[in-house]
Design a protein around this motif. Structure first.
Motif, PDB file in Angstrom:
ATOM      1  N   ARG A 128     -34.193  20.529 -24.767  1.00 52.66           N
ATOM      2  CA  ARG A 128     -32.954  19.876 -25.096  1.00 52.66           C
ATOM      3  C   ARG A 128     -32.013  20.340 -23.863  1.00 52.66           C
ATOM      4  NH1 ARG A 128     -33.288  18.706 -30.131  1.00 52.66           N
ATOM      5  NH2 ARG A 128     -31.873  20.817 -30.900  1.00 52.66           N
ATOM      6  N   SER A 173     -29.941  13.732 -11.959  1.00 57.76           N
ATOM      7  CA  SER A 173     -30.668  12.667 -11.623  1.00 57.76           C
ATOM      8  C   SER A 173     -29.126  12.064 -11.301  1.00 57.76           C
ATOM      9  CB  SER A 173     -31.223  12.499 -13.146  1.00 57.76           C
ATOM     10  OG  SER A 173     -32.271  12.553 -13.104  1.00 57.76           O
ATOM     11  N   ARG A 174     -28.373  12.266 -12.265  1.00 61.03           N
ATOM     12  CA  ARG A 174     -27.280  11.600 -11.818  1.00 61.03           C
ATOM     13  C   ARG A 174     -26.187  12.039 -10.235  1.00 61.03           C
ATOM     14  NH1 ARG A 174     -24.913  13.819 -15.398  1.00 61.03           N
ATOM     15  NH2 ARG A 174     -25.637  12.553 -17.757  1.00 61.03           N
ATOM     16  N   ASP A 228     -28.406  10.122  -8.108  1.00 61.09           N
ATOM     17  CA  ASP A 228     -27.789   8.475  -8.093  1.00 61.09           C
ATOM     18  C   ASP A 228     -26.810   8.218  -7.509  1.00 61.09           C
ATOM     19  OD1 ASP A 228     -30.402   7.658  -9.313  1.00 61.09           O
ATOM     20  OD2 ASP A 228     -29.927   7.851 -11.370  1.00 61.09           O
ATOM     21  N   THR A 265     -34.132  19.396 -20.118  1.00 58.02           N
ATOM     22  CA  THR A 265     -33.305  18.047 -19.993  1.00 58.02           C
ATOM     23  C   THR A 265     -32.624  17.301 -19.482  1.00 58.02           C
ATOM     24  OG1 THR A 265     -35.092  17.827 -21.346  1.00 58.02           O
ATOM     25  CG2 THR A 265     -33.881  15.371 -21.156  1.00 58.02           C
ATOM     26  N   SER A 266     -31.304  18.324 -19.822  1.00 59.19           N
ATOM     27  CA  SER A 266     -29.206  17.217 -19.469  1.00 59.19           C
ATOM     28  C   SER A 266     -29.771  18.196 -18.020  1.00 59.19           C
ATOM     29  CB  SER A 266     -29.404  18.569 -20.866  1.00 59.19           C
ATOM     30  OG  SER A 266     -27.318  18.394 -20.329  1.00 59.19           O
ATOM     31  N   GLU A 301     -31.235  15.789 -16.081  1.00 59.84           N
ATOM     32  CA  GLU A 301     -30.664  14.505 -16.076  1.00 59.84           C
ATOM     33  C   GLU A 301     -28.710  14.401 -15.513  1.00 59.84           C
ATOM     34  OE1 GLU A 301     -29.408  13.704 -20.314  1.00 59.84           O
ATOM     35  OE2 GLU A 301     -31.227  13.337 -20.381  1.00 59.84           O
ATOM     36  N   ASP A 302     -28.899  15.689 -15.368  1.00 61.11           N
ATOM     37  CA  ASP A 302     -27.592  16.521 -14.474  1.00 61.11           C
ATOM     38  C   ASP A 302     -27.772  16.316 -13.041  1.00 61.11           C
ATOM     39  OD1 ASP A 302     -25.631  16.487 -16.365  1.00 61.11           O
ATOM     40  OD2 ASP A 302     -26.117  19.246 -16.277  1.00 61.11           O
TER      41      ASP A 302
END
Length: 362
Positions: A172, A182-183, A186, A175-176, A179-180
């Motif tokens: 997890r 990816s954000r 983006d 994954t976090s 995600e950071d």
């Protein structure tokens, strides 16, 4: 500069003065010379036609007129060319990489040349600021990428070496970090598209309150877990928007409030005023430093040490909010008082036709 005459008018005036001066010199000079010759040497005047003296007088007067015209033209050319040369020298310096170069001219110029120098220097100032912002952005992007990449590399290397035992918590955490990343990518992509003028929008007539309610439902659990109470005042207002982009903007505003708004009530509102739709979020946290409201939409800006990357933010969220608002022909605004909270507004053009409005579910 305001008192300086226009270039066209001054050229006309100067050339007119040259012609008038030449006429006066020719006529007055002719009269004076012929009067003198007539009194001293009357026999030299040919009453039947132009004599040698007549041609000589006309030639002298013509030479004097041409000399006056040349001097006036030279003076005019100097007042025109020197400011332009100052701009050219500064332009060559800027093109060679000296962004601090400026056009300097202290003489008396025309209104248009003074405006040209001022506009060039303003352009050079903006170019220098843009270059400084670009360098800062590159450094900030590298800094923002370094932390999650370092964490990922260390954890993965630890897994490979057997230092860490595989566990749901470790996965997890990894994954976090992804995600950071990816954000961040983006957000950078959105800002890049907006800066290039290629942030495409799929505009659809919709109720802004309905889209706001969807975002609130999505992020409500996170806000409640963070200790916030949610208060919605969603008045129906029709707009033509890219609903996904506007939801993205409101989500960024609410996420910013969750991270930095302290604890307490957060108020989400939609309203219409002066043919504009306003979507706002108000928190009652510590607020922003005095006079810094305009900076919250700058890339990677953080008001104090508490707004660091350790809080989870990349510093791009509100910059993306402003980009999305401006892409819709609107604007993003902020109001804040230290110790009394912050209000972020997304202002969008209201739909032109007034059809039946859809109620907002909450």
């Amino acid at each position: 500069m305001g008192k300086a005459a226009g270039l066209n008018r001054q050229v006309i005036v100067i050339m007119g003065l040259v012609l008038v001066g030449s006429f006066i010199v020719t006529m007055g000079g002719s009269y004076a010379i012929y009067e003198i010759v007539w009194r001293l040497w009357p026999w030299a005047i040919d009453m039947d036609g132009l004599g040698t003296l007549d041609y000589l007088v006309l030639a002298v007067l013509l030479a004097i007129g041409l000399l006056i015209a040349c001097l006036a033209g030279w003076r005019l050319a100097q007042r025109l060319s020197r400011p332009l040369e100052a701009v050219a020298v500064a332009a060559r310096a800027v093109s060679s990489g000296d962004l601090g170069a400026r056009a300097v001219w202290h003489g008396k110029g025309f209104g248009e040349t003074d405006t040209l120098i001022a506009d060039f220097n303003l352009m050079a100032d903006q170019l220098e600021r843009s270059e400084a912002e670009l360098q800062y952005s590159n450094s900030a992007i590298a800094h923002e990428l370094r932390t999650p990449l370092t964490v990922l590399r260390g954890r993965l290397q630890g897994l490979a070496d057997g230092v860490f035992e595989p566990s749901p918590e470790l996965y997890r955490s990894l994954t976090s970090q992804v995600e950071d990343l990816s954000r961040l990518v983006d957000d950078l992509r959105t800002l890049g598209l907006f800066s290039a003028g290629h942030l495409d929008l799929h505009l659809v007539r919709t109720d802004l309150a309905v889209e706001a309610a969807r975002v609130v439902d999505m992020i409500a659990p996170d806000l409640i877990d963070a200790g916030f109470q949610i208060e919605c005042k969603l008045a129906p207002v029709m707009v033509r928007i890219d609903a996904a982009r506007v939801r993205q903007a409101l989500l960024a505003v609410l996420d910013n409030a969750r991270r930095y708004g302290g604890r307490g009530i957060v108020v989400i509102e939609t309203s219409a005023m002066n043919a504009q739709a306003v979507l706002s979020c108000t928190d009652f946290g510590s607020g922003l430093p005095r006079g810094q409201e305009h900076r919250v939409f700058e890339r990677f800006w953080r008001g104090d040490d508490s707004r660091s990357r350790a809080g989870g933010g990349s510093g791009l969220g509100l910059a993306v909010v402003r980009a999305i608002a401006r892409a819709h022909g609107g604007e993003a605004r902020a109001w804040s008082r230290p110790g009394q909270g912050t209000r972020i507004e997304i202002v969008l053009p209201e739909a032109e036709d007034d059809e039946a409005k859809v109620g907002c579910g909450q």
